[in-house]
Design a protein around this motif. Structure first.
Motif, PDB file in Angstrom:
ATOM      1  N   ASP A  74      23.825  32.238  39.214  1.00 59.49           N
ATOM      2  CA  ASP A  74      23.355  33.551  38.628  1.00 59.49           C
ATOM      3  C   ASP A  74      24.380  34.844  38.838  1.00 59.49           C
ATOM      4  O   ASP A  74      24.488  35.660  38.192  1.00 59.49           O
ATOM      5  CB  ASP A  74      22.315  33.989  39.144  1.00 59.49           C
ATOM      6  CG  ASP A  74      21.252  33.070  38.580  1.00 59.49           C
ATOM      7  OD1 ASP A  74      21.375  32.249  37.436  1.00 59.49           O
ATOM      8  OD2 ASP A  74      20.034  32.923  39.180  1.00 59.49           O
ATOM      9  N   THR A  75      25.269  34.473  40.060  1.00 66.55           N
ATOM     10  CA  THR A  75      26.062  35.937  40.267  1.00 66.55           C
ATOM     11  C   THR A  75      27.293  35.616  39.217  1.00 66.55           C
ATOM     12  O   THR A  75      28.077  34.851  39.443  1.00 66.55           O
ATOM     13  CB  THR A  75      26.715  35.740  41.731  1.00 66.55           C
ATOM     14  OG1 THR A  75      25.254  35.605  42.527  1.00 66.55           O
ATOM     15  CG2 THR A  75      27.494  36.914  42.212  1.00 66.55           C
ATOM     16  N   PRO A  76      27.696  36.969  38.728  1.00 69.28           N
ATOM     17  CA  PRO A  76      28.833  37.020  37.971  1.00 69.28           C
ATOM     18  C   PRO A  76      30.127  36.767  38.759  1.00 69.28           C
ATOM     19  O   PRO A  76      30.081  37.073  40.210  1.00 69.28           O
ATOM     20  CB  PRO A  76      28.919  38.526  37.474  1.00 69.28           C
ATOM     21  CG  PRO A  76      27.699  38.797  37.520  1.00 69.28           C
ATOM     22  CD  PRO A  76      26.996  38.252  38.801  1.00 69.28           C
ATOM     23  N   LYS A  77      31.147  36.158  38.257  1.00 77.54           N
ATOM     24  CA  LYS A  77      32.312  35.854  38.838  1.00 77.54           C
ATOM     25  C   LYS A  77      33.687  36.211  38.146  1.00 77.54           C
ATOM     26  O   LYS A  77      33.711  36.109  36.694  1.00 77.54           O
ATOM     27  CB  LYS A  77      32.305  34.321  39.398  1.00 77.54           C
ATOM     28  CG  LYS A  77      31.290  33.911  40.302  1.00 77.54           C
ATOM     29  CD  LYS A  77      31.045  32.348  40.299  1.00 77.54           C
ATOM     30  CE  LYS A  77      30.118  31.851  39.483  1.00 77.54           C
ATOM     31  NZ  LYS A  77      28.804  32.547  39.576  1.00 77.54           N
ATOM     32  N   VAL A  78      34.743  36.565  38.917  1.00 74.60           N
ATOM     33  CA  VAL A  78      36.129  36.743  38.453  1.00 74.60           C
ATOM     34  C   VAL A  78      36.931  35.676  38.858  1.00 74.60           C
ATOM     35  O   VAL A  78      37.005  35.769  40.219  1.00 74.60           O
ATOM     36  CB  VAL A  78      36.652  37.931  38.405  1.00 74.60           C
ATOM     37  CG1 VAL A  78      37.842  38.291  37.642  1.00 74.60           C
ATOM     38  CG2 VAL A  78      35.721  39.219  37.931  1.00 74.60           C
ATOM     39  N   VAL A  79      37.673  34.811  38.230  1.00 65.87           N
ATOM     40  CA  VAL A  79      38.693  33.987  38.819  1.00 65.87           C
ATOM     41  C   VAL A  79      39.946  34.331  38.488  1.00 65.87           C
ATOM     42  O   VAL A  79      40.222  34.541  37.222  1.00 65.87           O
ATOM     43  CB  VAL A  79      38.256  32.629  38.361  1.00 65.87           C
ATOM     44  CG1 VAL A  79      39.352  31.669  38.955  1.00 65.87           C
ATOM     45  CG2 VAL A  79      36.939  32.087  38.403  1.00 65.87           C
ATOM     46  N   PHE A  80      40.611  34.503  39.201  1.00 66.57           N
ATOM     47  CA  PHE A  80      42.095  35.245  39.356  1.00 66.57           C
ATOM     48  C   PHE A  80      43.018  33.855  39.428  1.00 66.57           C
ATOM     49  O   PHE A  80      43.206  33.104  40.255  1.00 66.57           O
ATOM     50  CB  PHE A  80      42.298  36.061  40.271  1.00 66.57           C
ATOM     51  CG  PHE A  80      41.665  37.154  40.297  1.00 66.57           C
ATOM     52  CD1 PHE A  80      42.195  38.385  39.592  1.00 66.57           C
ATOM     53  CD2 PHE A  80      40.369  37.275  41.092  1.00 66.57           C
ATOM     54  CE1 PHE A  80      41.465  39.756  39.506  1.00 66.57           C
ATOM     55  CE2 PHE A  80      39.791  38.442  40.812  1.00 66.57           C
ATOM     56  CZ  PHE A  80      40.066  39.563  40.094  1.00 66.57           C
ATOM     57  N   SER A  81      43.675  33.594  38.250  1.00 65.12           N
ATOM     58  CA  SER A  81      44.483  32.403  38.227  1.00 65.12           C
ATOM     59  C   SER A  81      45.381  32.367  37.023  1.00 65.12           C
ATOM     60  O   SER A  81      45.142  33.005  36.026  1.00 65.12           O
ATOM     61  CB  SER A  81      43.767  30.905  38.047  1.00 65.12           C
ATOM     62  OG  SER A  81      44.501  29.822  37.749  1.00 65.12           O
TER      63      SER A  81
ATOM     64  N   LEU B 241      37.737  34.447  33.478  1.00 65.35           N
ATOM     65  CA  LEU B 241      39.142  34.225  33.953  1.00 65.35           C
ATOM     66  C   LEU B 241      39.860  35.338  33.770  1.00 65.35           C
ATOM     67  O   LEU B 241      39.964  36.204  32.873  1.00 65.35           O
ATOM     68  CB  LEU B 241      39.700  32.984  33.136  1.00 65.35           C
ATOM     69  CG  LEU B 241      41.054  32.420  33.490  1.00 65.35           C
ATOM     70  CD1 LEU B 241      41.423  31.931  34.794  1.00 65.35           C
ATOM     71  CD2 LEU B 241      41.597  31.507  32.533  1.00 65.35           C
ATOM     72  N   PHE B 242      40.897  35.755  34.953  1.00 59.58           N
ATOM     73  CA  PHE B 242      41.714  36.968  34.752  1.00 59.58           C
ATOM     74  C   PHE B 242      43.017  36.347  35.075  1.00 59.58           C
ATOM     75  O   PHE B 242      43.075  35.941  36.238  1.00 59.58           O
ATOM     76  CB  PHE B 242      41.247  38.039  35.753  1.00 59.58           C
ATOM     77  CG  PHE B 242      41.979  39.486  35.785  1.00 59.58           C
ATOM     78  CD1 PHE B 242      41.741  40.525  34.542  1.00 59.58           C
ATOM     79  CD2 PHE B 242      43.207  39.570  36.311  1.00 59.58           C
ATOM     80  CE1 PHE B 242      42.457  41.261  34.229  1.00 59.58           C
ATOM     81  CE2 PHE B 242      44.147  40.466  35.937  1.00 59.58           C
ATOM     82  CZ  PHE B 242      43.796  41.598  35.084  1.00 59.58           C
ATOM     83  N   THR B 243      44.211  36.712  34.083  1.00 63.07           N
ATOM     84  CA  THR B 243      45.513  36.142  34.235  1.00 63.07           C
ATOM     85  C   THR B 243      46.525  37.258  34.712  1.00 63.07           C
ATOM     86  O   THR B 243      47.556  36.905  34.945  1.00 63.07           O
ATOM     87  CB  THR B 243      45.890  35.437  33.270  1.00 63.07           C
ATOM     88  OG1 THR B 243      45.687  36.139  31.951  1.00 63.07           O
ATOM     89  CG2 THR B 243      45.013  34.195  32.791  1.00 63.07           C
ATOM     90  N   GLY B 244      45.991  38.443  34.763  1.00 65.76           N
ATOM     91  CA  GLY B 244      47.078  39.417  34.694  1.00 65.76           C
ATOM     92  C   GLY B 244      47.211  39.924  36.345  1.00 65.76           C
ATOM     93  O   GLY B 244      47.248  39.086  37.312  1.00 65.76           O
ATOM     94  N   ASP B 245      47.550  41.288  36.654  1.00 64.21           N
ATOM     95  CA  ASP B 245      47.875  41.536  37.896  1.00 64.21           C
ATOM     96  C   ASP B 245      46.573  41.688  38.761  1.00 64.21           C
ATOM     97  O   ASP B 245      45.500  42.408  38.592  1.00 64.21           O
ATOM     98  CB  ASP B 245      48.485  42.911  38.172  1.00 64.21           C
ATOM     99  CG  ASP B 245      49.032  43.678  39.429  1.00 64.21           C
ATOM    100  OD1 ASP B 245      47.948  43.484  40.270  1.00 64.21           O
ATOM    101  OD2 ASP B 245      50.064  44.046  39.301  1.00 64.21           O
ATOM    102  N   ALA B 246      46.339  41.075  39.799  1.00 63.99           N
ATOM    103  CA  ALA B 246      45.027  40.715  40.409  1.00 63.99           C
ATOM    104  C   ALA B 246      44.687  42.070  41.155  1.00 63.99           C
ATOM    105  O   ALA B 246      43.469  42.596  41.129  1.00 63.99           O
ATOM    106  CB  ALA B 246      45.235  39.621  41.729  1.00 63.99           C
ATOM    107  N   ILE B 247      45.798  42.535  41.877  1.00 62.52           N
ATOM    108  CA  ILE B 247      45.339  44.043  42.658  1.00 62.52           C
ATOM    109  C   ILE B 247      44.857  45.129  41.633  1.00 62.52           C
ATOM    110  O   ILE B 247      43.969  45.772  41.922  1.00 62.52           O
ATOM    111  CB  ILE B 247      46.697  44.263  43.369  1.00 62.52           C
ATOM    112  CG1 ILE B 247      46.948  43.130  44.391  1.00 62.52           C
ATOM    113  CG2 ILE B 247      46.531  45.453  44.121  1.00 62.52           C
ATOM    114  CD1 ILE B 247      45.680  42.899  45.316  1.00 62.52           C
TER     115      ILE B 247
END
Length: 187
Positions: A82-89, A101-107
Motif C-alpha cells: 500500500d505504501t507508495p514507492k519510488v525506485v531509482f534505477s 520508476l525514476f531514471t534521472g538525477d536521484a539527488i
C-alpha cells in the motif's frame, strides 16, 4: 517539508549485506520485526535503489500469503504493497506494486520530494542512501546493529565529504543482542 529517514539492519562492523548480497545473518526476532513494522507504518513514501527494490519486490508482494506468515509479516506485506514507492534505477524498465520508476538525477528528485508537504520518507539501499547522505538530505538514522562481524560487503555508511553531527534520540535492545540506536542529524 518531509523528513528523510535512513535505517537498516547492519553488522557490528557496519555492513548491510555480506559479500554476494547475503542477508541471512540479519533474520529478525519477532520483537524486532514488529518494531520494523511499526516504523514502516509511519512512512508515507519509500525510496529504493535497484538492488533493494529487487530484494523487497521478490518477497513482499505475496509475503502475506505464505503459509507460515506471522500476523506481523501479513501486516508488513500489506503495508509494503500500500505504501507508495519510488525506485531509482537506470537499468530497470518497469516497476510495479504501487511504485514509479525514476531514471534521472536521484539527488534532485529526493530533494524535490523532501521539499513537498507530507509524512516521512525512508531511503533504502546503501548506494542510494550514500548519495543522499553526501547531499545532506538524511534527517534521521535508524541503526539496528546485529552482533555479527561480516568482514566485508555493502557498507551502511559510505564516504562522506565532511562531518555529520548526530544527536542520539533513542536506544533499545532486542533479543539476541541486537541494538537500535536512532540518531537525528544536528542541523
Amino acid at each position: 517539508m518531509r523528513t528523510l529517514v535512513y535505517g537498516m539492519n547492519l553488522s557490528r562492523d557496519g555492513y548491510v549485506a555480506a559479500p554476494g548480497g547475503d542477508l541471512g545473518w540479519s533474520t529478525p526476532s519477532d520483537e524486532l520485526f514488529e518494531w520494523w513494522l511499526h516504523e514502516e507504518q509511519t512512512i508515507d513514501l519509500l525510496l529504493y535503489g535497484r538492488r533493494l527494490w529487487e530484494t523487497m519486490s521478490s518477497h513482499w508482494p505475496t509475503g502475506d500469503q505464505q503459509p507460515d506468515a506471522t500476523p506481523a509479516q501479513v501486516a508488513f506485506a500489506r503495508n509494503w504493497r500500500d505504501t507508495p514507492k519510488v525506485v531509482f534505477s537506470s537499468t530497470l524498465d518497469t516497476v510495479d506494486w504501487n511504485a514509479r520508476l525514476f531514471t534521472g538525477d536521484a539527488i534532485e528528485e529526493i530533494a524535490r520530494l523532501k521539499a513537498e508537504d507530507g509524512g516521512p520518507m525512508r531511503v533504502g539501499g546503501a548506494t542510494l542512501a550514500a548519495a543522499a547522505m553526501r547531499a545532506g538530505l538524511v534527517d534521521e538514522y535508524e541503526i539496528v546493529t546485529h552482533p555479527v562481524l561480516l568482514g566485508g560487503g555493502a557498507p551502511f555508511f559510505a564516504g562522506l565529504d565532511g562531518w555529520v553531527n548526530l544527536d542520539l534520540v533513542e536506544t533499545r535492545t532486542f533479543p539476541a543482542g541486537v541494538v537500535l540506536n536512532r540518531y537525528a542529524t544536528r542541523r
